[in-house]
Design a protein around this motif. Structure first.
Motif, mmCIF file in Angstrom:
data_model
loop_
_atom_site.group_PDB
_atom_site.id
_atom_site.type_symbol
_atom_site.label_atom_id
_atom_site.label_comp_id
_atom_site.label_asym_id
_atom_site.label_seq_id
_atom_site.Cartn_x
_atom_site.Cartn_y
_atom_site.Cartn_z
ATOM 1 N N ALA A 87 -31.616 23.321 6.793
ATOM 2 C CA ALA A 87 -30.727 24.283 7.457
ATOM 3 C C ALA A 87 -29.383 23.618 7.775
ATOM 4 O O ALA A 87 -28.320 24.225 7.577
ATOM 5 N N GLN A 88 -29.417 22.369 8.225
ATOM 6 C CA GLN A 88 -28.176 21.640 8.527
ATOM 7 C C GLN A 88 -27.323 21.451 7.269
ATOM 8 O O GLN A 88 -26.108 21.649 7.305
ATOM 9 N N TYR A 89 -27.967 21.073 6.161
ATOM 10 C CA TYR A 89 -27.210 20.859 4.919
ATOM 11 C C TYR A 89 -26.636 22.159 4.373
ATOM 12 O O TYR A 89 -25.513 22.188 3.883
ATOM 13 N N ARG A 90 -27.420 23.240 4.470
ATOM 14 C CA ARG A 90 -26.924 24.536 3.973
ATOM 15 C C ARG A 90 -25.724 25.001 4.794
ATOM 16 O O ARG A 90 -24.795 25.600 4.268
ATOM 17 N N LYS A 91 -25.758 24.714 6.099
ATOM 18 C CA LYS A 91 -24.654 25.094 6.972
ATOM 19 C C LYS A 91 -23.425 24.212 6.703
ATOM 20 O O LYS A 91 -22.307 24.711 6.561
ATOM 21 N N LYS A 92 -23.643 22.907 6.624
ATOM 22 C CA LYS A 92 -22.534 21.963 6.429
ATOM 23 C C LYS A 92 -21.864 22.150 5.061
ATOM 24 O O LYS A 92 -20.655 22.073 4.936
ATOM 25 N N TYR A 93 -22.677 22.376 4.030
ATOM 26 C CA TYR A 93 -22.149 22.518 2.662
ATOM 27 C C TYR A 93 -22.264 23.975 2.201
ATOM 28 O O TYR A 93 -22.699 24.256 1.092
ATOM 29 N N TYR A 94 -21.862 24.889 3.075
ATOM 30 C CA TYR A 94 -21.974 26.329 2.791
ATOM 31 C C TYR A 94 -21.195 26.730 1.543
ATOM 32 O O TYR A 94 -21.502 27.723 0.890
ATOM 33 N N ASP A 95 -20.175 25.947 1.183
ATOM 34 C CA ASP A 95 -19.336 26.280 0.026
ATOM 35 C C ASP A 95 -19.858 25.670 -1.279
ATOM 36 O O ASP A 95 -19.252 25.841 -2.334
ATOM 37 N N ALA A 96 -20.975 24.948 -1.217
ATOM 38 C CA ALA A 96 -21.542 24.341 -2.431
ATOM 39 C C ALA A 96 -22.297 25.387 -3.234
ATOM 40 O O ALA A 96 -22.834 26.352 -2.680
ATOM 41 N N ARG A 97 -22.361 25.186 -4.549
ATOM 42 C CA ARG A 97 -23.057 26.119 -5.426
ATOM 43 C C ARG A 97 -24.578 26.054 -5.227
ATOM 44 O O ARG A 97 -25.255 27.059 -5.209
ATOM 45 N N HIS A 98 -25.099 24.832 -5.102
ATOM 46 C CA HIS A 98 -26.562 24.659 -4.980
ATOM 47 C C HIS A 98 -26.902 23.571 -3.960
ATOM 48 O O HIS A 98 -26.212 22.563 -3.891
ATOM 49 N N VAL A 99 -27.977 23.798 -3.198
ATOM 50 C CA VAL A 99 -28.538 22.777 -2.310
ATOM 51 C C VAL A 99 -30.008 22.633 -2.725
ATOM 52 O O VAL A 99 -30.875 23.378 -2.277
ATOM 53 N N CYS A 100 -30.256 21.685 -3.635
ATOM 54 C CA CYS A 100 -31.605 21.494 -4.200
ATOM 55 C C CYS A 100 -32.295 20.349 -3.456
ATOM 56 O O CYS A 100 -31.632 19.493 -2.884
ATOM 57 N N VAL A 111 -32.198 15.639 -0.534
ATOM 58 C CA VAL A 111 -31.401 16.850 -0.732
ATOM 59 C C VAL A 111 -30.242 16.474 -1.648
ATOM 60 O O VAL A 111 -29.577 15.468 -1.426
ATOM 61 N N VAL A 112 -30.029 17.278 -2.697
ATOM 62 C CA VAL A 112 -28.866 17.052 -3.569
ATOM 63 C C VAL A 112 -28.006 18.310 -3.543
ATOM 64 O O VAL A 112 -28.458 19.404 -3.896
ATOM 65 N N VAL A 113 -26.769 18.136 -3.085
ATOM 66 C CA VAL A 113 -25.805 19.234 -2.965
ATOM 67 C C VAL A 113 -24.900 19.189 -4.198
ATOM 68 O O VAL A 113 -24.333 18.144 -4.509
ATOM 69 N N ARG A 114 -24.781 20.325 -4.912
ATOM 70 C CA ARG A 114 -23.941 20.343 -6.113
ATOM 71 C C ARG A 114 -22.706 21.206 -5.917
ATOM 72 O O ARG A 114 -22.786 22.361 -5.521
ATOM 73 N N TYR A 115 -21.576 20.613 -6.226
ATOM 74 C CA TYR A 115 -20.320 21.361 -6.330
ATOM 75 C C TYR A 115 -20.023 21.520 -7.809
ATOM 76 O O TYR A 115 -19.876 20.537 -8.522
#
Length: 196
Positions: free
Chosen positions: A41-54, A97-101
């Motif tokens: 939830a923290q990562y999805r909120k922090k990186y809300y502008d990222a395409r994917h949070v895998c 968690v891997v955040v993709r832009y």
């Protein structure tokens, strides 16, 4: 069944870039699914502008509680390669968690698999890996006059005292390496038999 397992201490970060796509990887020591949910939830909120949070996680010394999630990437191109890195390092009690832009250029399935695998690998490389013991907790009630005997056994077996309550009837909770738990229980039982 071994009573040791490998996990990470704290947190590690990794990074990978391919064709302008950026992959930010974060490895965390976790012990419960609630911790996993909170961090996601923290990562999805922090990186809300990222395409994917895998992500992928593995819990428990037996390594039987795990999950991999592609978060909208083509099936098995994100979560599975992340989980693959957890498995190849034989880790547990870990969330990656891997955040993709997205960089505007499609990487294709093989490109995605490589990117997620490398990002996860880099995060693990920036972690301290430690070997821990699987411990068993033992609760023991005894009369006060057995105190010295109980404490001698605790010292001899290197058991760790989790909690203790000394009253008319004493109660002690010990934690000990799983492979040594039976021996500790036997010693405590024999002590009680000597005094009964």
């Amino acid at each position: 069944m071994t009573d040791e397992y490998k996990t990470i201490n704290g947190k590690g970060e990794g990074y990978y870039t391919e064709k302008r796509s950026k992959f930010l990887a974060f490895a965390h020591h976790v012990e419960t699914q609630d911790e996993v949910k909170d961090l996601l939830a923290q990562y999805r909120k922090k990186y809300y502008d990222a395409r994917h949070v895998c992500y992928a996680y593995m819990l428990g010394p037996a390594r039987t509680d795990f999950r991999a999630n592609d978060d909208g990437e083509p099936s098995s191109t994100a979560g599975k390669p992340i989980l693959g890195q957890i498995n190849s390092n034989e880790l547990t009690d870990i969330l990656i968690v891997v955040v993709r832009y997205y960089g505007g250029v499609n990487l294709g399935t093989s490109g995605l698999i490589v990117a997620y695998r490398e990002a996860a690998s880099d995060a693990i490389a920036h972690c301290t890996i430690e070997l821990r013991q699987v411990e068993e907790r033992i609760s023991y009630q005894f009369p006060y006059e057995l105190m010295n005997g109980v404490m001698r056994i605790v010292k001899d077996t290197n058991a760790r005292i989790v909690s203790q309550d000394f009253d008319n009837t004493c109660q002690i909770v010990l934690s000990i390496r799983q492979s040594e738990a039976k021996e500790l229980k036997n010693k405590l039982t024999k002590l009680r038999e000597l005094f009964s």
